[in-house]
Scaffold this motif. Structure first.
Motif, short mmCIF file in Angstrom:
data_model
loop_
_atom_site.label_atom_id
_atom_site.label_comp_id
_atom_site.label_asym_id
_atom_site.label_seq_id
_atom_site.Cartn_x
_atom_site.Cartn_y
_atom_site.Cartn_z
N LEU A 1 134.23 -2.80 -32.67
CA LEU A 1 134.49 -2.72 -34.11
C LEU A 1 133.88 -3.92 -34.84
O LEU A 1 133.35 -3.77 -35.95
N LEU A 2 133.95 -5.08 -34.21
CA LEU A 2 133.36 -6.28 -34.80
C LEU A 2 131.86 -6.13 -34.98
O LEU A 2 131.30 -6.47 -36.02
N ALA A 3 131.18 -5.65 -33.93
CA ALA A 3 129.73 -5.48 -33.99
C ALA A 3 129.36 -4.52 -35.13
O ALA A 3 128.38 -4.75 -35.86
N GLU A 4 130.14 -3.46 -35.28
CA GLU A 4 129.87 -2.49 -36.35
C GLU A 4 130.04 -3.13 -37.72
O GLU A 4 129.20 -2.96 -38.61
N ARG A 5 131.12 -3.90 -37.90
CA ARG A 5 131.36 -4.53 -39.20
C ARG A 5 130.32 -5.60 -39.51
O ARG A 5 129.92 -5.77 -40.67
N LEU A 6 129.88 -6.32 -38.49
CA LEU A 6 128.89 -7.38 -38.69
C LEU A 6 127.47 -6.83 -38.76
O LEU A 6 126.55 -7.54 -39.18
N GLY A 7 127.28 -5.60 -38.30
CA GLY A 7 125.95 -4.99 -38.33
C GLY A 7 125.01 -5.59 -37.31
O GLY A 7 123.80 -5.73 -37.58
N VAL A 8 125.55 -5.94 -36.13
CA VAL A 8 124.73 -6.57 -35.09
C VAL A 8 124.90 -5.80 -33.78
O VAL A 8 125.84 -5.02 -33.62
N PRO A 9 123.99 -6.01 -32.81
CA PRO A 9 124.11 -5.33 -31.51
C PRO A 9 125.35 -5.79 -30.75
O PRO A 9 125.85 -6.89 -30.96
N GLN A 10 125.79 -4.93 -29.83
CA GLN A 10 126.91 -5.29 -28.96
C GLN A 10 126.51 -5.07 -27.51
O GLN A 10 125.75 -4.16 -27.19
N ALA A 11 127.04 -5.92 -26.63
CA ALA A 11 126.87 -5.75 -25.18
C ALA A 11 128.24 -6.07 -24.59
O ALA A 11 128.61 -7.24 -24.47
N THR A 12 128.99 -5.05 -24.25
CA THR A 12 130.39 -5.24 -23.88
C THR A 12 130.62 -5.12 -22.38
O THR A 12 129.79 -4.60 -21.64
N LEU A 13 131.78 -5.62 -21.95
CA LEU A 13 132.25 -5.55 -20.57
C LEU A 13 131.25 -6.15 -19.59
O LEU A 13 130.93 -5.57 -18.55
N LEU A 14 130.78 -7.34 -19.91
CA LEU A 14 129.80 -8.01 -19.07
C LEU A 14 130.50 -8.86 -18.00
O LEU A 14 131.46 -9.57 -18.29
N SER A 15 129.99 -8.79 -16.79
CA SER A 15 130.50 -9.64 -15.72
C SER A 15 129.58 -10.83 -15.51
O SER A 15 129.86 -11.71 -14.69
N GLU A 16 128.49 -10.85 -16.25
CA GLU A 16 127.54 -11.97 -16.20
C GLU A 16 126.87 -12.05 -17.56
O GLU A 16 126.47 -11.02 -18.12
N VAL A 17 126.72 -13.25 -18.12
CA VAL A 17 126.12 -13.38 -19.44
C VAL A 17 125.40 -14.70 -19.57
O VAL A 17 125.82 -15.71 -19.00
N SER A 18 124.27 -14.68 -20.30
CA SER A 18 123.50 -15.90 -20.54
C SER A 18 122.71 -15.71 -21.82
O SER A 18 122.55 -14.59 -22.32
N VAL A 19 122.19 -16.82 -22.36
CA VAL A 19 121.36 -16.77 -23.56
C VAL A 19 120.06 -17.51 -23.28
O VAL A 19 120.06 -18.61 -22.73
N GLU A 20 118.96 -16.85 -23.65
CA GLU A 20 117.64 -17.45 -23.42
C GLU A 20 116.67 -16.99 -24.50
O GLU A 20 116.55 -15.79 -24.77
N SER B 1 131.39 -8.92 -25.00
CA SER B 1 132.71 -9.14 -24.40
C SER B 1 132.50 -9.31 -22.90
O SER B 1 131.56 -8.75 -22.32
N VAL B 2 133.37 -10.10 -22.28
CA VAL B 2 133.23 -10.39 -20.86
C VAL B 2 134.49 -9.98 -20.11
O VAL B 2 135.59 -10.00 -20.66
N THR B 3 134.31 -9.63 -18.84
CA THR B 3 135.43 -9.18 -18.02
C THR B 3 136.02 -10.35 -17.23
O THR B 3 135.50 -11.47 -17.26
N ASP B 4 137.07 -10.05 -16.50
CA ASP B 4 137.69 -11.08 -15.66
C ASP B 4 136.90 -11.33 -14.38
O ASP B 4 137.35 -12.11 -13.53
N GLN B 5 135.74 -10.69 -14.25
CA GLN B 5 134.85 -10.94 -13.11
C GLN B 5 133.70 -11.87 -13.50
O GLN B 5 132.81 -12.12 -12.69
N SER B 6 133.73 -12.39 -14.71
CA SER B 6 132.61 -13.19 -15.21
C SER B 6 132.62 -14.63 -14.71
O SER B 6 131.62 -15.33 -14.80
#
Length: 261
Positions: free
Chosen positions: A133-152, A178-183
Motif C-alpha cells: 500500500l505504501l509503494a502504491e501511495r508513494l508511486g514507487v516500485p516495491q520488492a516485498t518479502l525479501l530474505s536478502e537485500v542490498s543497494v548498489e 519488506s524483509v522476512t525473518d530469514q534476512s
C-alpha cells in the motif's frame, strides 16, 4: 549524496501477555505491555547493514502510535538508527491498514527518502499489506518479502524465497521493500548504543503536520470493520495413555482416530 533510508516500525502488544479487545473491538493496548514488533527488528537490521555498506547514509525510524510507542523508536535508535519520527494523534485510534498506509506515506514524504524498509508484517495485525500500500501511495516500485537485500548504484536488489523457487528482484530507487525473518538476525543494542540513543533526535508530528483530514483515519475512516470478537476457548485436557503393555496399540488407535496416520 547521502542515502536516506526510512524504516517503518510498530509498537505492538507483547505476544506473551494476556491480550484482549477493547469495547470498540480494537486491541486493548493499555492492559498489556508493548514492545517493538520482532519482525520490524529485521527491517532495522537490514537498514543498518545497507547504511554501513554505503559511502554515506542516514537511517530514520518512523512509527505511528500513542506516547508509549516511543519505546519502539528508542529500541531502534539503540540498535544504531540515526533519528526517529513519531506520529501521534488521538484521532488515529482505530485506524486500519489502509489508513495507516496513508499516514506513513505522508510522513515518509515529509521526512524525505530514497529507500523505505518494512518488516514482512506486524506481530499483532499480521496482515502484511502495508508495504504494498505504501509503494502504491508513494508511486514507487516495491520488492516485498525479501530474505536478502542490498543497494548498489542507485538500485535495490534482493532475493525472495518461495516454496518451490527463489526469485531475484531489483528496482531503481526510490523504492519500498519488506524483509522476512530469514534476512539476518537483528543485533542486540549495546550499552553504548543505549546511552547514545538518549541523545538522538525524535520528532513528533500529528495529523495537522501531515495535512491529513481526521475523517480519513480512525474508526470512522476505516475501510475495514471488525464485526465480532471472542476469546479463544481454553485448551482442553489432553489424553493420557498409560502403558500397561498396550500403550503402543492405544497410541496408534488414537493417532488413527485423529487421522494422523
Amino acid at each position: 549524496m547521502s542515502l536516506r533510508i526510512v524504516v517503518t516500525v510498530k509498537y505492538v502488544p507483547d505476544a506473551t501477555g494476556d491480550r484482549h479487545f477493547a469495547d470498540d473491538l480494537t486491541v486493548d493496548r493499555d492492559g498489556v505491555d508493548g514492545l517493538l514488533s520482532e519482525l520490524d527488528e529485521y527491517a532495522v537490521e537490514q537498514a543498518l547493514r545497507i547504511a554501513e555498506a554505503a559511502d554515506a547514509a542516514e537511517v530514520t525510524v518512523l512509527t505511528i502510535g500513542p506516547e508509549d510507542a516511543k519505546d519502539a523508536l528508542r529500541k531502534a535508535l539503540s540498535m544504531g538508527a540515526d533519528k526517529a519520527v513519531h506520529v501521534e494523534d488521538e484521532e488515529l485510534h482505530g485506524t486500519d491498514a489502509i489508513g495507516t498506509s496513508l499516514v506513513l506515506a505522508k510522513a515518509i514524504e515529509k521526512a524525505g527518502y530514497d529507500l523505505v524498509i518494512s518488516g514482512m508484517a506486524s506481530t499483532d495485525g499480521a496482515m502484511g499489506v502495508v508495504p504494498a500500500l505504501l509503494a502504491e501511495r508513494l508511486g514507487v516500485p516495491q520488492a516485498t518479502l525479501l530474505s536478502e537485500v542490498s543497494v548498489e548504484d542507485g538500485t535495490v536488489k534482493g532475493r525472495r524465497d518461495g516454496d518451490a523457487a527463489s526469485e531475484r528482484l531489483q528496482a531503481r530507487l526510490p523504492a519500498v521493500v519488506s524483509v522476512t525473518d530469514q534476512s539476518g538476525e537483528a543485533r542486540y543494542p549495546s550499552f553504548k548504543g543505549i546511552m547514545a540513543a538518549k541523545k538522538k533526535p525524535v520528532e513528533s508530528w500529528d495529523l495537522a503536520d501531515l495535512e491529513i483530514d481526521t475523517e480519513e483515519v480512525g474508526l470512522g475512516g476505516a475501510s475495514t470493520t471488525v464485526e465480532a470478537a471472542a476469546e479463544r476457548p481454553a485448551r482442553a485436557a489432553g489424553t493420557i495413555v498409560r502403558d500397561e503393555g498396550e500403550g503402543g496399540k492405544q497410541l496408534a488407535e488414537f493417532l488413527a482416530s485423529q487421522k494422523f496416520i
